[in-house]
Write a protein that holds these residues in place. Structure first.
Motif, PDB file in Angstrom:
ATOM      1  N   PRO A  61       0.825  -1.204   0.000  1.00 45.32           N
ATOM      2  CA  PRO A  61       0.000   0.000   0.000  1.00 45.32           C
ATOM      3  C   PRO A  61       0.864   1.261   0.000  1.00 45.32           C
ATOM      4  O   PRO A  61       2.032   1.224   0.398  1.00 45.32           O
ATOM      5  CB  PRO A  61      -0.789  -0.118   1.312  1.00 45.32           C
ATOM      6  N   VAL A  62       0.276   2.376  -0.441  1.00 48.13           N
ATOM      7  CA  VAL A  62       0.972   3.665  -0.368  1.00 48.13           C
ATOM      8  C   VAL A  62       1.193   4.055   1.090  1.00 48.13           C
ATOM      9  O   VAL A  62       2.255   4.567   1.469  1.00 48.13           O
ATOM     10  CB  VAL A  62       0.164   4.747  -1.106  1.00 48.13           C
ATOM     11  N   VAL A  63       0.175   3.811   1.908  1.00 45.69           N
ATOM     12  CA  VAL A  63       0.282   4.003   3.359  1.00 45.69           C
ATOM     13  C   VAL A  63      -0.157   2.694   4.006  1.00 45.69           C
ATOM     14  O   VAL A  63      -1.012   1.988   3.458  1.00 45.69           O
ATOM     15  CB  VAL A  63      -0.597   5.181   3.842  1.00 45.69           C
ATOM     16  N   PRO A  64       0.420   2.327   5.153  1.00 46.02           N
ATOM     17  CA  PRO A  64       0.112   1.022   5.741  1.00 46.02           C
ATOM     18  C   PRO A  64      -1.378   0.818   5.989  1.00 46.02           C
ATOM     19  O   PRO A  64      -2.085   1.721   6.439  1.00 46.02           O
ATOM     20  CB  PRO A  64       0.900   1.036   7.062  1.00 46.02           C
ATOM     21  N   THR A  65      -1.840  -0.393   5.689  1.00 44.95           N
ATOM     22  CA  THR A  65      -3.223  -0.777   5.971  1.00 44.95           C
ATOM     23  C   THR A  65      -3.410  -0.918   7.473  1.00 44.95           C
ATOM     24  O   THR A  65      -2.538  -1.430   8.182  1.00 44.95           O
ATOM     25  CB  THR A  65      -3.556  -2.101   5.259  1.00 44.95           C
ATOM     26  N   VAL A  66      -4.560  -0.455   7.966  1.00 42.69           N
ATOM     27  CA  VAL A  66      -4.905  -0.575   9.388  1.00 42.69           C
ATOM     28  C   VAL A  66      -5.872  -1.739   9.559  1.00 42.69           C
ATOM     29  O   VAL A  66      -6.815  -1.900   8.771  1.00 42.69           O
ATOM     30  CB  VAL A  66      -5.541   0.732   9.915  1.00 42.69           C
ATOM     31  N   LEU A  67      -5.643  -2.558  10.571  1.00 42.49           N
ATOM     32  CA  LEU A  67      -6.552  -3.640  10.924  1.00 42.49           C
ATOM     33  C   LEU A  67      -7.184  -3.332  12.271  1.00 42.49           C
ATOM     34  O   LEU A  67      -6.479  -3.193  13.280  1.00 42.49           O
ATOM     35  CB  LEU A  67      -5.790  -4.967  11.011  1.00 42.49           C
ATOM     36  N   ALA A  96      -0.119 -10.224  10.723  1.00 43.77           N
ATOM     37  CA  ALA A  96      -0.558  -8.981  10.089  1.00 43.77           C
ATOM     38  C   ALA A  96       0.523  -7.915  10.204  1.00 43.77           C
ATOM     39  O   ALA A  96       0.838  -7.211   9.230  1.00 43.77           O
ATOM     40  CB  ALA A  96      -1.850  -8.498  10.729  1.00 43.77           C
ATOM     41  N   GLU A  97       1.098  -7.788  11.383  1.00 47.00           N
ATOM     42  CA  GLU A  97       2.140  -6.780  11.589  1.00 47.00           C
ATOM     43  C   GLU A  97       3.398  -7.110  10.786  1.00 47.00           C
ATOM     44  O   GLU A  97       4.060  -6.218  10.250  1.00 47.00           O
ATOM     45  CB  GLU A  97       2.457  -6.674  13.080  1.00 47.00           C
ATOM     46  N   ALA A  98       3.702  -8.389  10.662  1.00 46.21           N
ATOM     47  CA  ALA A  98       4.863  -8.793   9.876  1.00 46.21           C
ATOM     48  C   ALA A  98       4.681  -8.458   8.405  1.00 46.21           C
ATOM     49  O   ALA A  98       5.650  -8.187   7.683  1.00 46.21           O
ATOM     50  CB  ALA A  98       5.120 -10.289  10.046  1.00 46.21           C
ATOM     51  N   ALA A  99       3.422  -8.448   7.948  1.00 48.08           N
ATOM     52  CA  ALA A  99       3.123  -8.108   6.557  1.00 48.08           C
ATOM     53  C   ALA A  99       3.127  -6.606   6.320  1.00 48.08           C
ATOM     54  O   ALA A  99       3.028  -6.154   5.178  1.00 48.08           O
ATOM     55  CB  ALA A  99       1.774  -8.691   6.148  1.00 48.08           C
ATOM     56  N   GLY A 100       3.213  -5.818   7.401  1.00 48.05           N
ATOM     57  CA  GLY A 100       3.254  -4.363   7.263  1.00 48.05           C
ATOM     58  C   GLY A 100       2.016  -3.642   7.716  1.00 48.05           C
ATOM     59  O   GLY A 100       1.941  -2.410   7.641  1.00 48.05           O
ATOM     60  N   ALA A 101       0.997  -4.385   8.188  1.00 47.54           N
ATOM     61  CA  ALA A 101      -0.249  -3.752   8.633  1.00 47.54           C
ATOM     62  C   ALA A 101      -0.084  -3.168  10.038  1.00 47.54           C
ATOM     63  O   ALA A 101       0.768  -3.611  10.815  1.00 47.54           O
ATOM     64  CB  ALA A 101      -1.390  -4.763   8.625  1.00 47.54           C
ATOM     65  N   ARG A 102      -0.907  -2.189  10.336  1.00 43.47           N
ATOM     66  CA  ARG A 102      -0.946  -1.611  11.678  1.00 43.47           C
ATOM     67  C   ARG A 102      -2.179  -2.166  12.379  1.00 43.47           C
ATOM     68  O   ARG A 102      -3.310  -1.935  11.945  1.00 43.47           O
ATOM     69  CB  ARG A 102      -1.019  -0.093  11.607  1.00 43.47           C
ATOM     70  N   VAL A 103      -1.994  -2.934  13.443  1.00 43.73           N
ATOM     71  CA  VAL A 103      -3.105  -3.548  14.170  1.00 43.73           C
ATOM     72  C   VAL A 103      -3.559  -2.604  15.281  1.00 43.73           C
ATOM     73  O   VAL A 103      -2.743  -2.146  16.098  1.00 43.73           O
ATOM     74  CB  VAL A 103      -2.704  -4.909  14.758  1.00 43.73           C
ATOM     75  N   VAL A 104      -4.854  -2.313  15.305  1.00 39.02           N
ATOM     76  CA  VAL A 104      -5.432  -1.392  16.285  1.00 39.02           C
ATOM     77  C   VAL A 104      -6.559  -2.113  17.013  1.00 39.02           C
ATOM     78  O   VAL A 104      -7.463  -2.675  16.379  1.00 39.02           O
ATOM     79  CB  VAL A 104      -5.972  -0.118  15.603  1.00 39.02           C
ATOM     80  N   ILE A 105      -6.496  -2.122  18.336  1.00 38.96           N
ATOM     81  CA  ILE A 105      -7.540  -2.760  19.142  1.00 38.96           C
ATOM     82  C   ILE A 105      -8.713  -1.807  19.279  1.00 38.96           C
ATOM     83  O   ILE A 105      -8.554  -0.660  19.708  1.00 38.96           O
ATOM     84  CB  ILE A 105      -7.002  -3.148  20.534  1.00 38.96           C
ATOM     85  N   ALA A 106      -9.901  -2.289  18.921  1.00 35.74           N
ATOM     86  CA  ALA A 106     -11.114  -1.465  18.988  1.00 35.74           C
ATOM     87  C   ALA A 106     -12.271  -2.306  19.505  1.00 35.74           C
ATOM     88  O   ALA A 106     -13.306  -2.453  18.860  1.00 35.74           O
ATOM     89  CB  ALA A 106     -11.441  -0.884  17.611  1.00 35.74           C
TER      90      ALA A 106
END
Length: 262
Positions: free
Chosen positions: A139-145, A159-169
């Motif tokens: 992605p141009v900017v990291p995907t958020v999960l 997910a984080e290893a793939a470059g995603a930002r994991v957010v607890i919601a």
């Protein structure tokens, strides 16, 4: 594209240019987010397409209900957003890819302090996603999960290893819609665009966080058992939305409604 319904006089927050709407700049002006947004808050706009008989999909996808004009508006709405919010099921069904940085909107986004392209924010309790897909790897900017606090730790690490930002919601194994909006606002992602699917959008509506509805009405009838644009918990007291504008091209109606404040 012609305008059928103007913004009510006196409502400068949602003032829509008189037209025409055949350029990207004109559409961007017509669909601009309200400004300024109160500090610390987010504005969630939903964008969906439906047939005349209320189907949100045909043969499992929304694309058969779309049109060239619908895709133009789809692109403009994305280009105006800080983040595109979408459910994991829709990511899988529609083959979601990263949002693109578009030169036509570069100056507008820079002036608002936005990233070159909107963030894709995926709502997923189970994190059952393909982390080798371009949505996560390029992605141009990291995907958020957005996920729950009790999500599988191994899937979060993947997910984080793939470059995603994991957010607890969410406190449990589910995502709380209102918490998701607050979490995105806390990341500075305040202009939100929800693209579904129907179950996720229904959850956002039931949580009372949908501020605006952009609904394309396709001049098509499909019948069948397709979902509505919202299939989720019942809204206890139906919320009223006020029409802000209606545009038309080739029989497709592009409606925009804003939630009334109590």
């Amino acid at each position: 594209m012609r305008r059928l319904f103007p913004t009510p006089e006196g409502d400068e927050t949602f003032a829509t240019p008189a037209g025409p709407f055949d350029t990207l700049d004109a559409l961007a002006d017509a669909y601009a987010y309200p400004a300024p947004l109160p500090e610390g808050t987010a504005w969630m706009r939903a964008n969906m397409v439906a047939s005349l008989d209320g189907a949100a999909r045909h043969d499992g996808r929304s694309q058969p209900l779309s049109s060239d004009a619908d895709m133009r508006i789809f692109g403009v709405l994305r280009a105006l957003a800080d983040a595109v919010v979408v459910g994991a099921e829709t990511v899988r069904q529609e083959g979601y890819r990263p949002a693109k940085a578009r030169e036509a909107f570069a100056e507008r986004r820079a002036a608002l302090g936005q990233t070159p392209a909107p963030v894709i924010a995926v709502v997923s309790a189970g994190l059952d996603l393909d982390f080798s897909a371009p949505l996560f790897t390029s992605p141009v900017v990291p995907t958020v999960l957005l996920t729950g606090a009790e999500a599988d730790p191994g899937r979060m690490r993947a997910a984080e290893a793939a470059g995603a930002r994991v957010v607890i919601a969410g406190a449990g194994d589910r995502v709380d819609p209102a918490a998701a909006v607050r979490a995105l606002a806390g990341l500075g992602l305040r202009r939100l665009l929800a693209e579904g699917g129907p179950r996720l959008l229904g959850q956002f509506a039931a949580a009372g966080v949908v501020d605006e509805m952009c609904l394309t009405i396709a001049p098509l009838i499909t019948s069948g058992l397709a979902p509505r644009i919202m299939n989720g918990p019942v809204v206890e007291v139906p919320e009223r939305f006020t029409p802000a504008s209606v545009l038309e091209e080739d029989g497709f109606l592009f409606t925009r409604y804003v939630r009334e404040r109590r």
